[in-house]
Scaffold this motif. Structure first.
Motif, PDB file in Angstrom:
ATOM      1  N   HIS A  74       0.820  -1.213   0.000  1.00 48.44           N
ATOM      2  CA  HIS A  74       0.000   0.000   0.000  1.00 48.44           C
ATOM      3  C   HIS A  74       0.857   1.267   0.000  1.00 48.44           C
ATOM      4  CE1 HIS A  74      -3.511  -2.473   0.659  1.00 48.44           C
ATOM      5  NE2 HIS A  74      -2.941  -3.017   1.709  1.00 48.44           N
ATOM      6  N   ASN A 100      -5.852  14.716  -2.891  1.00 48.92           N
ATOM      7  CA  ASN A 100      -6.746  13.755  -2.234  1.00 48.92           C
ATOM      8  C   ASN A 100      -6.869  12.455  -3.031  1.00 48.92           C
ATOM      9  OD1 ASN A 100      -8.376  13.034  -0.045  1.00 48.92           O
ATOM     10  ND2 ASN A 100     -10.262  13.596  -1.139  1.00 48.92           N
ATOM     11  N   SER A 103      -5.289   6.591  -0.909  1.00 49.11           N
ATOM     12  CA  SER A 103      -6.287   5.771  -0.227  1.00 49.11           C
ATOM     13  C   SER A 103      -6.015   5.793   1.277  1.00 49.11           C
ATOM     14  CB  SER A 103      -6.226   4.335  -0.741  1.00 49.11           C
ATOM     15  OG  SER A 103      -5.009   3.723  -0.343  1.00 49.11           O
ATOM     16  N   ASP A 104      -6.961   5.279   2.057  1.00 46.24           N
ATOM     17  CA  ASP A 104      -6.775   5.216   3.508  1.00 46.24           C
ATOM     18  C   ASP A 104      -5.549   4.368   3.855  1.00 46.24           C
ATOM     19  OD1 ASP A 104      -9.009   6.773   3.849  1.00 46.24           O
ATOM     20  OD2 ASP A 104     -10.338   5.107   4.341  1.00 46.24           O
ATOM     21  N   ALA A 105      -5.389   3.252   3.138  1.00 46.23           N
ATOM     22  CA  ALA A 105      -4.239   2.375   3.398  1.00 46.23           C
ATOM     23  C   ALA A 105      -2.928   3.079   3.062  1.00 46.23           C
ATOM     24  CB  ALA A 105      -4.376   1.088   2.587  1.00 46.23           C
ATOM     25  N   GLN A 107      -2.405   6.323   3.108  1.00 46.63           N
ATOM     26  CA  GLN A 107      -2.199   7.346   4.131  1.00 46.63           C
ATOM     27  C   GLN A 107      -1.613   6.742   5.398  1.00 46.63           C
ATOM     28  OE1 GLN A 107      -5.517  10.158   4.715  1.00 46.63           O
ATOM     29  NE2 GLN A 107      -6.285   9.556   2.704  1.00 46.63           N
ATOM     30  N   ARG A 108      -2.025   5.526   5.740  1.00 44.13           N
ATOM     31  CA  ARG A 108      -1.468   4.866   6.922  1.00 44.13           C
ATOM     32  C   ARG A 108       0.005   4.544   6.722  1.00 44.13           C
ATOM     33  NH1 ARG A 108      -6.711   2.486   7.085  1.00 44.13           N
ATOM     34  NH2 ARG A 108      -6.037   0.661   5.870  1.00 44.13           N
TER      35      ARG A 108
END
Length: 249
Positions: A74, A100, A103-105, A107-108
Motif C-alpha cells: 500500500h 486527495n 487511499s486510507d491504506a 495514508q497509513r
C-alpha cells in the motif's frame, strides 16, 4: 565515479556489492536504502514475497512492518514504481495528499513512514525487460534533510546517482541470491543442472554416481525448497536466482 563503476562491474557477491553501495549512497546523504526485485509479477500481484530479492540497511523494526506485515503493498511510491520508470522525488507525496488521491491504506503507510523517520528521499524504478519482472530502490535521506534539500542535491548529482543505481541493479541480476527457505544443497543444485542440460534420470544417476531413486529424492527436495510443483519450474527458478552453474571458490 569511474572507480565505483569499475568496482560494480567486477563485484563477485551481493553482500560485497550492497555493503559498498550503501556506503556510496550515504556519501550523498541517502543513509537508508531498500532495494526490491521480483521476476514473478502477474496482474496486481508481485508474487510470493519469499521469492523477492530484498536488500536493505533500514532498521529491523522498520522492515518487520514495511515488508513483514505487507505495508509495501500500500506504499504510494511502490505504486508509482510499478506504473513508471525513472527517478521520482518524494515531493510527489505532498502533491498526492493535496489532490486527495491517497487511499486510507496509503495514508497509513505515509504516517508510518513519518513516524519511523522515513520522510524525504527519491525512488528509482528500473526498466523491465519482462512483463513479469520489476525492480526499484528507495533512497531515504538522513532525517535532518528536508525534501527541498534532497531535491537540490538531486539537481546537482542526480544523473550520477541514477546511473550508479542502474548499474548496481543490473549487476545484482547476475549474482547468486538465496532467500531463507529457498536454499539448495550442492547435490540438489547439481541434479537440477543436469536436468537443465537435458539429461535423463538414468544419465544423471550415472553422472552423479547415485541411484535413480536418490536423484529423484534430490529433485523432489529441490522442488520443495523452491516451492514449485515441477522440476522444470525448479530449473527456471534456480536459474533466475543464479543458483545454477555457479563458480565456487
Amino acid at each position: 565515479m569511474k572507480s565505483y563503476l569499475h568496482f560494480l562491474a567486477n563485484c563477485r557477491s551481493i553482500e560485497e556489492l550492497w555493503s559498498k553501495h550503501t556506503e556510496k549512497m550515504a556519501d550523498y546523504g541517502f543513509d537508508r536504502l531498500i532495494y526490491g526485485f521480483t521476476r514473478y509479477r502477474y496482474g496486481t500481484s508481485l508474487g510470493d514475497p519469499e521469492d523477492f530479492v530484498i536488500l536493505s540497511n533500514q532498521a529491523k523494526a522498520y522492515m518487520d512492518v514495511f515488508i513483514g506485515e505487507g505495508h509495501y503493498t500500500h506504499a504510494p511510491m511502490v505504486r508509482w514504481a510499478l506504473e513508471n520508470e525513472g527517478a521520482c522525488s518524494w515531493n510527489i507525496l505532498g502533491k498526492m495528499a493535496r489532490q486527495n488521491v491517497l487511499s486510507d491504506a496509503e495514508q497509513r503507510v505515509v504516517a508510518f513512514n513519518q513516524k519511523m523517520g522515513v520522510r524525504s528521499g527519491y525512488t528509482i524504478s528500473f526498466k523491465s525487460v519482462s512483463a513479469r519482472s520489476k525492480g526499484a530502490i528507495a533512497l531515504t535521506a538522513r532525517e535532518n534533510m528536508s525534501q527541498d534539500a534532497v531535491d537540490a542535491l538531486w539537481a546537482e548529482h542526480g544523473r550520477d546517482i541514477h546511473l550508479m543505481n542502474n548499474i548496481a541493479h543490473l549487476k545484482i541480476l547476475t549474482l547468486p541470491y538465496e532467500n531463507p527457505g529457498r536454499t539448495l544443497t550442492k547435490r540438489q543444485r547439481e541434479a537440477l543442472e543436469w536436468v537443465g542440460d537435458g539429461k535423463t534420470m538414468q544419465d544423471i544417476a550415472l553422472l552423479m554416481g547415485l541411484t535413480s531413486a536418490t536423484v529423484e529424492k534430490h529433485l523432489r527436495l529441490a522442488r520443495e525448497s523452491l516451492s514449485v510443483e515441477t522440476t522444470a519450474q525448479a530449473v527456471m527458478k534456480a536459474a533466475f536466482a543464479n543458483q545454477m552453474f555457479i563458480l565456487e571458490a
